[in-house]
Design a protein around this motif. Structure first.
Motif, PDB file in Angstrom:
ATOM      1  N   UNK A 207       0.830  -1.200   0.000  1.00 41.68           N
ATOM      2  CA  UNK A 207       0.000   0.000   0.000  1.00 41.68           C
ATOM      3  C   UNK A 207       0.872   1.260   0.000  1.00 41.68           C
ATOM      4  N   UNK A 208       1.877   1.285   0.860  1.00 42.37           N
ATOM      5  CA  UNK A 208       2.781   2.433   0.945  1.00 42.37           C
ATOM      6  C   UNK A 208       3.577   2.591  -0.348  1.00 42.37           C
ATOM      7  N   UNK A 209       4.033   1.472  -0.899  1.00 42.29           N
ATOM      8  CA  UNK A 209       4.804   1.524  -2.148  1.00 42.29           C
ATOM      9  C   UNK A 209       3.943   2.037  -3.301  1.00 42.29           C
ATOM     10  N   UNK A 210       2.682   1.623  -3.351  1.00 45.64           N
ATOM     11  CA  UNK A 210       1.781   2.108  -4.401  1.00 45.64           C
ATOM     12  C   UNK A 210       1.588   3.614  -4.304  1.00 45.64           C
ATOM     13  N   UNK A 211       1.404   4.105  -3.086  1.00 43.99           N
ATOM     14  CA  UNK A 211       1.220   5.541  -2.896  1.00 43.99           C
ATOM     15  C   UNK A 211       2.485   6.293  -3.293  1.00 43.99           C
ATOM     16  N   UNK A 212       3.642   5.813  -2.850  1.00 44.02           N
ATOM     17  CA  UNK A 212       4.907   6.485  -3.172  1.00 44.02           C
ATOM     18  C   UNK A 212       5.164   6.489  -4.677  1.00 44.02           C
ATOM     19  N   UNK A 213       4.852   5.381  -5.339  1.00 42.50           N
ATOM     20  CA  UNK A 213       5.045   5.314  -6.787  1.00 42.50           C
ATOM     21  C   UNK A 213       4.116   6.278  -7.515  1.00 42.50           C
ATOM     22  N   UNK A 214       2.885   6.360  -7.061  1.00 42.71           N
ATOM     23  CA  UNK A 214       1.945   7.282  -7.706  1.00 42.71           C
ATOM     24  C   UNK A 214       2.352   8.734  -7.485  1.00 42.71           C
ATOM     25  N   UNK A 215       2.871   9.051  -6.297  1.00 43.84           N
ATOM     26  CA  UNK A 215       3.363  10.407  -6.031  1.00 43.84           C
ATOM     27  C   UNK A 215       4.544  10.715  -6.940  1.00 43.84           C
ATOM     28  N   UNK A 216       5.438   9.746  -7.119  1.00 42.78           N
ATOM     29  CA  UNK A 216       6.590   9.945  -7.996  1.00 42.78           C
ATOM     30  C   UNK A 216       6.151  10.210  -9.432  1.00 42.78           C
ATOM     31  N   UNK A 217       5.211   9.423  -9.937  1.00 49.70           N
ATOM     32  CA  UNK A 217       4.724   9.618 -11.302  1.00 49.70           C
ATOM     33  C   UNK A 217       4.058  10.982 -11.454  1.00 49.70           C
ATOM     34  N   UNK A 218       3.291  11.372 -10.460  1.00 54.54           N
ATOM     35  CA  UNK A 218       2.621  12.673 -10.501  1.00 54.54           C
ATOM     36  C   UNK A 218       3.650  13.805 -10.494  1.00 54.54           C
ATOM     37  N   UNK A 219       4.684  13.646  -9.662  1.00 53.21           N
ATOM     38  CA  UNK A 219       5.733  14.663  -9.584  1.00 53.21           C
ATOM     39  C   UNK A 219       6.470  14.786 -10.919  1.00 53.21           C
ATOM     40  N   UNK A 220       6.763  13.659 -11.550  1.00 57.64           N
ATOM     41  CA  UNK A 220       7.441  13.679 -12.850  1.00 57.64           C
ATOM     42  C   UNK A 220       6.582  14.361 -13.906  1.00 57.64           C
ATOM     43  N   UNK A 221       5.265  14.101 -13.890  1.00 54.98           N
ATOM     44  CA  UNK A 221       4.369  14.734 -14.853  1.00 54.98           C
ATOM     45  C   UNK A 221       4.336  16.246 -14.650  1.00 54.98           C
ATOM     46  N   UNK A 222       4.244  16.667 -13.404  1.00 55.74           N
ATOM     47  CA  UNK A 222       4.206  18.102 -13.127  1.00 55.74           C
ATOM     48  C   UNK A 222       5.532  18.753 -13.503  1.00 55.74           C
ATOM     49  N   UNK A 223       6.629  18.062 -13.260  1.00 59.79           N
ATOM     50  CA  UNK A 223       7.944  18.582 -13.587  1.00 59.79           C
ATOM     51  C   UNK A 223       8.121  18.735 -15.098  1.00 59.79           C
ATOM     52  N   UNK A 224       7.657  17.743 -15.852  1.00 58.08           N
ATOM     53  CA  UNK A 224       7.787  17.825 -17.313  1.00 58.08           C
ATOM     54  C   UNK A 224       6.856  18.887 -17.884  1.00 58.08           C
ATOM     55  N   UNK A 225       5.713  19.111 -17.257  1.00 57.58           N
ATOM     56  CA  UNK A 225       4.802  20.152 -17.723  1.00 57.58           C
ATOM     57  C   UNK A 225       5.397  21.542 -17.490  1.00 57.58           C
ATOM     58  N   UNK A 226       6.145  21.674 -16.410  1.00 56.65           N
ATOM     59  CA  UNK A 226       6.768  22.958 -16.111  1.00 56.65           C
ATOM     60  C   UNK A 226       8.117  23.105 -16.796  1.00 56.65           C
ATOM     61  N   UNK A 227       8.587  22.054 -17.409  1.00 53.41           N
ATOM     62  CA  UNK A 227       9.863  22.029 -18.138  1.00 53.41           C
ATOM     63  C   UNK A 227      11.026  22.460 -17.263  1.00 53.41           C
ATOM     64  N   UNK A 228      11.004  21.936 -16.025  1.00 56.80           N
ATOM     65  CA  UNK A 228      12.111  22.188 -15.107  1.00 56.80           C
ATOM     66  C   UNK A 228      12.957  20.935 -15.016  1.00 56.80           C
ATOM     67  N   UNK A 229      14.234  21.127 -14.787  1.00 60.08           N
ATOM     68  CA  UNK A 229      15.116  19.978 -14.613  1.00 60.08           C
ATOM     69  C   UNK A 229      15.882  20.168 -13.311  1.00 60.08           C
TER      70      UNK A 229
END
Length: 138
Positions: free
Chosen positions: A75-97
């Motif tokens: 359960x914890x791993x699923x939440x952490x993975x989903x947060x990571x994917x969401x963070x990557x999507x937001x980061x790519x949308x903002x075009x920050x590295x």
């Protein structure tokens, strides 16, 4: 009149109607047997037992405790993975590295809400241990 089998038999028959291959059955039995001896979950048994007792559940079988620990880890791993994917999507949308990825509350809250967990920030945050204390005048 035909005799009605006991409720336990009827329930068990309902669930055992599904055919499980012998290979799957053996692998599950090996896994459950390994829970008692070879496997040590990330969440210690003592912590799992503490929260199980708080919720009113008591089971002396170590395998059950470890099975619950595995479910909690998943359960914890699923939440952490989903947060990571969401963070990557937001980061790519903002075009920050940025070189570092940090899990923030802003990333975590929407994911927790999808799992039915509501978290609120404190309305008042004291940045000092003396804030809000009444001073005595002598």
């Amino acid at each position: 009149m035909s005799q009605v089998p006991p409720i336990e038999t009827r329930v068990m028959n309902r669930f055992t109607r599904q055919t499980i291959s012998q290979e799957k059955r053996e692998s599950v039995e090996k896994f459950i047997a390994a829970l008692g001896t070879d496997f040590t979950p990330v969440i210690p048994d003592e912590i799992v037992n503490l929260y199980l007792k708080r919720s009113g559940f008591s089971c002396p079988d170590v395998r059950m405790t470890r099975m619950i620990a595995i479910a909690a880890e998943n359960f914890i791993a699923d939440i952490a993975n989903e947060v990571l994917q969401r963070h990557k999507q937001m980061k790519s949308a903002q075009k920050r590295k940025d070189s570092k990825m940090v899990m923030t509350t802003e990333d975590l809250l929407p994911v927790l809400e999808t799992y039915g967990i509501n978290v609120r920030k404190q309305e008042y945050f004291a940045n000092s241990t003396t804030v809000g204390l009444v001073k005595e005048n002598n």
